[in-house]
Motif scaffolding. Structure first.
Motif, PDB file in Angstrom:
ATOM      1  N   PRO A 149      -1.608   3.200   4.460  1.00  0.00           N
ATOM      2  CA  PRO A 149      -2.676   3.671   4.009  1.00  0.00           C
ATOM      3  C   PRO A 149      -3.967   3.016   3.414  1.00  0.00           C
ATOM      4  O   PRO A 149      -4.056   1.899   3.334  1.00  0.00           O
ATOM      5  N   SER A 208      -0.522   6.883  -6.549  1.00  0.00           N
ATOM      6  CA  SER A 208      -1.103   7.944  -6.598  1.00  0.00           C
ATOM      7  C   SER A 208      -1.094   9.538  -6.676  1.00  0.00           C
ATOM      8  O   SER A 208      -1.367  10.323  -7.564  1.00  0.00           O
ATOM      9  N   LYS A 209       0.259   9.485  -5.631  1.00  0.00           N
ATOM     10  CA  LYS A 209       1.253  10.703  -5.575  1.00  0.00           C
ATOM     11  C   LYS A 209       1.884  11.472  -6.751  1.00  0.00           C
ATOM     12  O   LYS A 209       2.157  12.526  -7.573  1.00  0.00           O
ATOM     13  N   SER A 254       1.491   1.508  -3.676  1.00  0.00           N
ATOM     14  CA  SER A 254       0.278   2.271  -3.882  1.00  0.00           C
ATOM     15  C   SER A 254       0.395   4.020  -4.096  1.00  0.00           C
ATOM     16  O   SER A 254      -0.632   5.181  -4.795  1.00  0.00           O
ATOM     17  N   SER A 255       0.205   4.153  -2.135  1.00  0.00           N
ATOM     18  CA  SER A 255       0.381   5.715  -2.060  1.00  0.00           C
ATOM     19  C   SER A 255       1.532   6.791  -2.865  1.00  0.00           C
ATOM     20  O   SER A 255       0.804   7.942  -3.350  1.00  0.00           O
ATOM     21  N   PRO A 277       3.332   9.117   4.227  1.00  0.00           N
ATOM     22  CA  PRO A 277       1.640   8.600   5.169  1.00  0.00           C
ATOM     23  C   PRO A 277       2.242   8.418   6.437  1.00  0.00           C
ATOM     24  O   PRO A 277       2.166   7.279   6.608  1.00  0.00           O
ATOM     25  N   SER A 298       0.999  -1.141   0.026  1.00  0.00           N
ATOM     26  CA  SER A 298       0.189   0.321   0.258  1.00  0.00           C
ATOM     27  C   SER A 298       0.967   1.466  -0.267  1.00  0.00           C
ATOM     28  O   SER A 298       0.609   2.100  -0.619  1.00  0.00           O
ATOM     29  N   TYR A 299       1.803   1.003   0.692  1.00  0.00           N
ATOM     30  CA  TYR A 299       2.555   2.197   0.098  1.00  0.00           C
ATOM     31  C   TYR A 299       2.911   2.721  -1.001  1.00  0.00           C
ATOM     32  O   TYR A 299       3.457   3.841  -1.251  1.00  0.00           O
TER      33      TYR A 299
END
Length: 329
Positions: A205, A154-155, A150-151, A200, A147-148
């Motif tokens: 996240p 996304s950014k 993915s974060s 995050p 998920s990091y």
């Protein structure tokens, strides 16, 4: 905003030859009247109200860095004192016969037109009721998943948010780092996280809530859809026929074509799907726990799989006993 506070006046342009080396390079006025102080008879001017100068240097961020970048020109005004800003500052200092140390202190501020007024007052935060959570930045690099990733994707924007740090994400990270004056090493460390808006902190996240599992409609089409992609090359991180497929890229893409949702990675798919001991064609086969490989069950002892680099999507016998089968039925 980061920088170094120096208790010295903001301007140095009015230094005079008769002043000793430690003399205050003041504005030459006394209060609002603009009258010279009596000290001017000795060749020294005094400042009415010296401003505390904030020195900025490599690694600093914030509005003062933006001011420096605006005044220097030829830089992205992003508030990040990276390698390009450092080089520009040193060139400017050399051109103005200053020590080219790359630090924007009082003399360099003066040559840039003066330090920008008084420091902005940050809002007063409410008193903490509980200790703030500790935050240890997770460094991401090629091959990372989760998920990091993915974060960060996304950014960064412009790439698939699939939680897999593959070749496409690596290229995008390097391009982003170059645009921000950072070392373009493709590693998302503290400075790159900062340029992306911050790590995050505190918790992993929260991924978007997926739609509820399918009631089984569409699963009957999974095998026939998968057979369309036999012969597509294996590409680590690939998730489309044009890119190529890795194992979970194939399974998630085929399920999406059948109108079914499953997560992107093999371990996530294994956790998401219901386990079954009576698999039917279209269900998934998992190897490892958490799974390191997933494939589409084709009936009997057969599966449709994207195995490893140098191979293509193929229908093959299962080469070992699966850890388990997953279904959406």
């Amino acid at each position: 905003m980061t920088g170094t506070l120096l208790s010295v006046p903001a301007t140095a342009a009015s230094l005079v030859q008769a002043a000793p080396s430690y003399a205050d390079p003041g504005s030459g006025t006394s209060g609002a009247s603009g009258q010279r102080s009596s000290a001017s008879t000795s060749g020294i001017r005094t400042a009415a109200s010296p401003t505390t100068v904030v020195a900025v240097r490599y690694g600093s961020t914030g509005s003062y860095v933006k001011t420096v970048q605006q005044r220097l020109g030829g830089l992205a005004v992003d508030g990040i004192f990276g390698t390009r800003t450092l080089a520009k500052v040193k060139t400017f200092q050399s051109a103005h016969r200053l020590v080219a140390d790359g630090i924007v202190g009082p003399l360099t501020w003066a040559a840039l037109g003066g330090f920008p007024g008084s420091a902005p007052t940050p809002p007063t935060p409410p008193p903490p009721t509980t200790p703030p959570p500790s935050c240890k930045v997770t460094v991401l690099r090629y091959g990372a998943t989760g998920s990091y990733v993915s974060s960060a994707q996304s950014k960064l924007g412009g790439i698939a948010v699939d939680g897999v740090f593959g070749a496409g994400t690596l290229s995008r990270v390097k391009s982003f780092q170059s645009s921000k004056g950072l070392v373009a090493d493709g590693i998302i460390g503290p400075l790159t996280w900062n340029a992306l808006g911050g790590f995050p902190c505190g918790t992993d996240p929260t991924p978007p809530t997926p739609p509820p599992p399918s009631n089984g409609e569409g699963i009957s089409a999974v095998v026939s859809i998968a057979q369309k992609y036999l012969g597509v090359p294996y590409v680590w991180g690939g998730s489309s026929p044009s890119q190529g497929f890795d194992c979970s890229g194939l399974t998630s893409y085929v399920y999406k074509q059948a109108g079914l949702y499953i997560p992107r990675t093999a371990s996530q798919q294994q956790a998401y799907m219901k386990r079954t001991t009576s698999p039917q064609p279209g269900d998934l086969v998992f190897f490892g726990s958490p799974a390191t490989h997933s494939a589409i069950y084709a009936g009997g002892n057969l599966m449709i799989s994207a195995d490893h680099p140098g191979t293509v999507v193929k229908k093959e016998n299962m080469w070992t006993t699966p850890t388990n089968y997953g279904t959406l039925r």
